[in-house]
Design an enzyme around this catalytic site. Sequence first.
Site, PDB file in Angstrom:
ATOM      1  N   GLU A   1      49.813  33.381  43.147  1.00 34.51           N
ATOM      2  CA  GLU A   1      49.176  33.269  44.462  1.00 34.51           C
ATOM      3  C   GLU A   1      49.746  32.015  45.097  1.00 34.51           C
ATOM      4  O   GLU A   1      49.419  30.901  44.697  1.00 34.51           O
ATOM      5  CB  GLU A   1      47.647  33.193  44.291  1.00 34.51           C
ATOM      6  CG  GLU A   1      46.884  33.606  45.543  1.00 34.51           C
ATOM      7  CD  GLU A   1      46.665  32.452  46.493  1.00 34.51           C
ATOM      8  OE1 GLU A   1      47.495  32.329  47.437  1.00 34.51           O
ATOM      9  OE2 GLU A   1      45.725  31.695  46.312  1.00 34.51           O
TER      10      GLU A   1
ATOM     11  N   CYS B   1      44.046  28.295  50.920  1.00 34.42           N
ATOM     12  CA  CYS B   1      45.224  29.175  50.962  1.00 34.42           C
ATOM     13  C   CYS B   1      45.210  30.078  52.196  1.00 34.42           C
ATOM     14  O   CYS B   1      46.257  30.417  52.732  1.00 34.42           O
ATOM     15  CB  CYS B   1      45.295  30.027  49.692  1.00 34.42           C
ATOM     16  SG  CYS B   1      45.529  29.046  48.189  1.00 34.42           S
TER      17      CYS B   1
END
Length: 483
Positions: free
Chosen positions: A257, A291
């Site tokens: 990720e 994120c």
Amino acid sequence: MNKVKNETAVQTKQLFIGGEKVEAPRYAPLYSPYSGEQIADIAMADQELTTKAIDAAYEARDIMKNMPAFERAEILEKVSVLLKERLEEAAQIISMESAKPITFSKAEVSRTIETYKFAAEEAKRIHGETIPFDAATGGVGRIGYTVREAIGVIGAITPFNFPLNLVAHKVGPAIAAGNTIVLKPASQTPLSALYIAELFEEAGLPAGALNVVTGPGGVVGDTIVEDDRVSMVTFTGSVPVGIGIRSKAGLKKTTLELGSNAALIIDKGVDIDAIIDRCIMGAFSNQGQVCISLQRIYAHEEVYEAFVEKFAEAAKQLKVGDPFDPETYISAMITKRETERIAEWVEETKNSEAEIAAGGNLTNGVFEPTIITNAHHELNVSCSEAFAPIVVVNKISSVEEAVAEVNHSKFGLQAGIYTENITHALYAAKHLHVGGVIINDVPTYRVDHMPYGGVKESGTGREGLKYAVEEMTELKLIVWNQN
């Protein structure tokens, strides 16, 4: 700068290996990002100690693999109960080591409790399927079915921005699936990882099933990635490190990720007043160090002026300062180096047609919530991942134009669109090249059981408990010949 309200003396934190605290040959000081005060001495593992942690995980793998699902679920459920009882304490640790405002730290702990509950539930839902072998001419008289088995030792490398919940997104499904873990937390946020390891020990997790190894990434991380006994590496962090892991991992499974510069489209006809608070949260919660932080906004020309005015006014009202003040919305970024980087990016915009509508300055070492308008997509604030309290707002004339702008990025994690037009919503859902499209909310939206991951340089694989369990297990086929 005000001092962090931390009355705890400087702690010495050892490694957690094989269910025991293990000394390291060297310790490094850990400082508060906000006050600069030392808060702990952290063990720095070398290759030998990291290998020792892998040894412990490898030796415990059969215990975890053979543990009944209900027992794994009970351990995970117990952790969620213990964490709920100690919510305030856990939140204080997060704020102390990361400068996350205490209100957001408490919210993270609440989410982490839920994440472990989801993991407990998924532990009881791991199953395969029967295969209709007689659908093939050569399959008559045969019965087949699949099962999912634990993959073994999982190496987990986690970031600083959600030091408790993003650990849970790796540790929770790993334990649910019957795996063991060697966890390397971010260098700035090891305290919460060591804290959760103690809760797992209290909850009855077998020794060696969870090992926490603190230290430099070039030593600890590389040792984990390159050891043949580690069957999978799950990593959340930067693109360059993710690429390095992929190149060193060989045939190991990897979930990566990575970066993002999440975008939001605001269509004409949208009630601007109704979305300002969500946009503020999306852009500035946790100092934008998320994120899926809202970094780019493309507002239709009919609502652009009103949106920029109201958005900028709301940003200017946010309280900046001490993370332990319940009124604080924005505190220090994780390091001074990161603060200096984003200041340079903002300075870069001054040599372009871009304008600063709010913020752009430091207040007592804290970077103000910053809104930049009319920024070209080649500027760092647009094309790179800011990971800071900064957002770009540009004007567009159609949803089609906005979608093209959103896709003009090397990242593709999540994107959002506010619209009252179902055709526009469906167009965005189909044409946005991202891992998740959020309709009528900001791209920062996430609940912990949904599939979460991206495309392009945003990474590979999916998190979210059910989906992470699938990544962390191997599919095995069993065929019975009745002929």
